[in-house]
Design a protein around this motif. Structure first.
Motif, PDB file in Angstrom:
ATOM      1  N   ARG A  29       0.837  -1.208   0.000  1.00 13.79           N
ATOM      2  CA  ARG A  29       0.000   0.000   0.000  1.00 13.79           C
ATOM      3  C   ARG A  29       0.873   1.261   0.000  1.00 13.79           C
ATOM      4  N   ILE A  30       1.947   1.241   0.758  1.00 14.97           N
ATOM      5  CA  ILE A  30       2.882   2.371   0.771  1.00 14.97           C
ATOM      6  C   ILE A  30       3.450   2.577  -0.630  1.00 14.97           C
ATOM      7  N   ARG A  31       3.875   1.481  -1.255  1.00 12.07           N
ATOM      8  CA  ARG A  31       4.431   1.582  -2.609  1.00 12.07           C
ATOM      9  C   ARG A  31       3.408   2.164  -3.582  1.00 12.07           C
ATOM     10  N   ALA A  32       2.159   1.758  -3.449  1.00  6.30           N
ATOM     11  CA  ALA A  32       1.111   2.282  -4.325  1.00  6.30           C
ATOM     12  C   ALA A  32       0.859   3.763  -4.045  1.00  6.30           C
ATOM     13  N   LEU A  33       0.890   4.150  -2.775  1.00  6.13           N
ATOM     14  CA  LEU A  33       0.637   5.550  -2.410  1.00  6.13           C
ATOM     15  C   LEU A  33       1.680   6.503  -2.982  1.00  6.13           C
ATOM     16  N   ILE A  34       2.959   6.091  -2.935  1.00  9.05           N
ATOM     17  CA  ILE A  34       4.017   6.994  -3.387  1.00  9.05           C
ATOM     18  C   ILE A  34       4.544   6.629  -4.781  1.00  9.05           C
ATOM     19  N   SER A  35       3.966   5.603  -5.378  1.00 11.81           N
ATOM     20  CA  SER A  35       4.299   5.175  -6.752  1.00 11.81           C
ATOM     21  C   SER A  35       5.765   4.788  -6.939  1.00 11.81           C
ATOM     22  N   ARG A  36       6.367   4.262  -5.882  1.00 13.92           N
ATOM     23  CA  ARG A  36       7.757   3.793  -5.955  1.00 13.92           C
ATOM     24  C   ARG A  36       8.097   3.064  -4.664  1.00 13.92           C
ATOM     25  N   THR A  37       9.271   2.490  -4.628  1.00 16.51           N
ATOM     26  CA  THR A  37       9.754   1.846  -3.407  1.00 16.51           C
ATOM     27  C   THR A  37      10.183   2.933  -2.424  1.00 16.51           C
ATOM     28  N   PRO A  38       9.721   2.862  -1.176  1.00 18.31           N
ATOM     29  CA  PRO A  38      10.107   3.894  -0.206  1.00 18.31           C
ATOM     30  C   PRO A  38      11.578   3.768   0.186  1.00 18.31           C
ATOM     31  N   SER A  39      12.137   4.885   0.594  1.00 16.32           N
ATOM     32  CA  SER A  39      13.503   4.866   1.133  1.00 16.32           C
ATOM     33  C   SER A  39      13.440   4.328   2.562  1.00 16.32           C
ATOM     34  N   PHE A  40      14.598   4.066   3.129  1.00 14.51           N
ATOM     35  CA  PHE A  40      14.684   3.608   4.512  1.00 14.51           C
ATOM     36  C   PHE A  40      14.024   4.618   5.456  1.00 14.51           C
ATOM     37  N   THR A  41      14.295   5.897   5.228  1.00 13.02           N
ATOM     38  CA  THR A  41      13.720   6.960   6.063  1.00 13.02           C
ATOM     39  C   THR A  41      12.207   7.008   5.916  1.00 13.02           C
ATOM     40  N   GLU A  42      11.711   6.927   4.692  1.00  9.52           N
ATOM     41  CA  GLU A  42      10.258   6.948   4.462  1.00  9.52           C
ATOM     42  C   GLU A  42       9.587   5.739   5.102  1.00  9.52           C
ATOM     43  N   LEU A  43      10.240   4.599   5.028  1.00  5.96           N
ATOM     44  CA  LEU A  43       9.700   3.392   5.660  1.00  5.96           C
ATOM     45  C   LEU A  43       9.543   3.606   7.163  1.00  5.96           C
ATOM     46  N   GLY A  44      10.539   4.237   7.768  1.00  5.87           N
ATOM     47  CA  GLY A  44      10.468   4.536   9.194  1.00  5.87           C
ATOM     48  C   GLY A  44       9.343   5.497   9.537  1.00  5.87           C
ATOM     49  N   ILE A  45       9.122   6.476   8.663  1.00  2.80           N
ATOM     50  CA  ILE A  45       8.047   7.447   8.896  1.00  2.80           C
ATOM     51  C   ILE A  45       6.689   6.762   8.813  1.00  2.80           C
ATOM     52  N   PHE A  46       6.479   5.948   7.784  1.00  3.20           N
ATOM     53  CA  PHE A  46       5.210   5.218   7.674  1.00  3.20           C
ATOM     54  C   PHE A  46       5.031   4.274   8.855  1.00  3.20           C
ATOM     55  N   SER A  47       6.098   3.626   9.271  1.00  4.02           N
ATOM     56  CA  SER A  47       6.022   2.715  10.407  1.00  4.02           C
ATOM     57  C   SER A  47       5.553   3.450  11.658  1.00  4.02           C
ATOM     58  N   ALA A  48       6.110   4.633  11.887  1.00  8.64           N
ATOM     59  CA  ALA A  48       5.706   5.422  13.063  1.00  8.64           C
ATOM     60  C   ALA A  48       4.268   5.903  12.936  1.00  8.64           C
ATOM     61  N   MET A  49       3.876   6.321  11.742  1.00  3.00           N
ATOM     62  CA  MET A  49       2.509   6.831  11.538  1.00  3.00           C
ATOM     63  C   MET A  49       1.475   5.713  11.685  1.00  3.00           C
ATOM     64  N   TRP A  50       1.834   4.510  11.272  1.00  4.99           N
ATOM     65  CA  TRP A  50       0.890   3.399  11.281  1.00  4.99           C
ATOM     66  C   TRP A  50       1.083   2.488  12.483  1.00  4.99           C
ATOM     67  N   ASN A  51       1.840   2.912  13.466  1.00  8.90           N
ATOM     68  CA  ASN A  51       2.091   2.119  14.657  1.00  8.90           C
ATOM     69  C   ASN A  51       0.769   1.748  15.320  1.00  8.90           C
ATOM     70  N   GLU A  52       0.610   0.491  15.690  1.00 11.99           N
ATOM     71  CA  GLU A  52      -0.636  -0.005  16.297  1.00 11.99           C
ATOM     72  C   GLU A  52      -1.050   0.759  17.545  1.00 11.99           C
ATOM     73  N   HIS A  53      -0.093   1.306  18.289  1.00 16.37           N
ATOM     74  CA  HIS A  53      -0.427   1.935  19.566  1.00 16.37           C
ATOM     75  C   HIS A  53      -0.894   3.372  19.442  1.00 16.37           C
ATOM     76  N   CYS A  54      -0.668   4.006  18.307  1.00 13.82           N
ATOM     77  CA  CYS A  54      -1.006   5.426  18.235  1.00 13.82           C
ATOM     78  C   CYS A  54      -1.577   5.841  16.891  1.00 13.82           C
ATOM     79  N   SER A  55      -2.206   4.925  16.183  1.00 16.30           N
ATOM     80  CA  SER A  55      -2.629   5.286  14.840  1.00 16.30           C
ATOM     81  C   SER A  55      -4.116   5.133  14.596  1.00 16.30           C
ATOM     82  N   TYR A  56      -4.535   5.803  13.559  1.00 16.32           N
ATOM     83  CA  TYR A  56      -5.900   5.686  13.070  1.00 16.32           C
ATOM     84  C   TYR A  56      -6.153   4.269  12.586  1.00 16.32           C
TER      85      TYR A  56
END
Length: 78
Positions: A29-56
């Motif tokens: 889904r991340i790849r589809a959203l940004i139309s490419r493979t995420p960088s290491f930094t972007e992966l970390g940002i999505f991970s934090a945003m989608w964290n089970e303990h604090c996310s929508y």
């Protein structure tokens, strides 16, 4: 002044995606959203945003049970 070399970021692999707590379908889904493979930094940002303990992502099931009609205004704190 010495020039700084750019830091080489790790390659995003399935193991790295898993280490960030993301499921394979979430990674796709991340790849589809940004139309490419995420960088290491972007992966970390999505991970934090989608964290089970604090996310929508984890709360939307519960939010759907709340009233949404105009006759049911939100209550004030307290």
């Amino acid at each position: 002044m010495a020039s700084k070399k750019p830091v080489k970021q790790p390659t995003v692999t399935p193991a790295l995606v898993e280490a960030h707590g993301l499921k394979p379908d979430e990674y796709e889904r991340i790849r589809a959203l940004i139309s490419r493979t995420p960088s290491f930094t972007e992966l970390g940002i999505f991970s934090a945003m989608w964290n089970e303990h604090c996310s929508y992502k984890s709360s939307k099931v519960h939010l759907r049970t709340l009233p949404t009609c105009e006759r049911c205004p939100p209550r004030r704190p307290g």
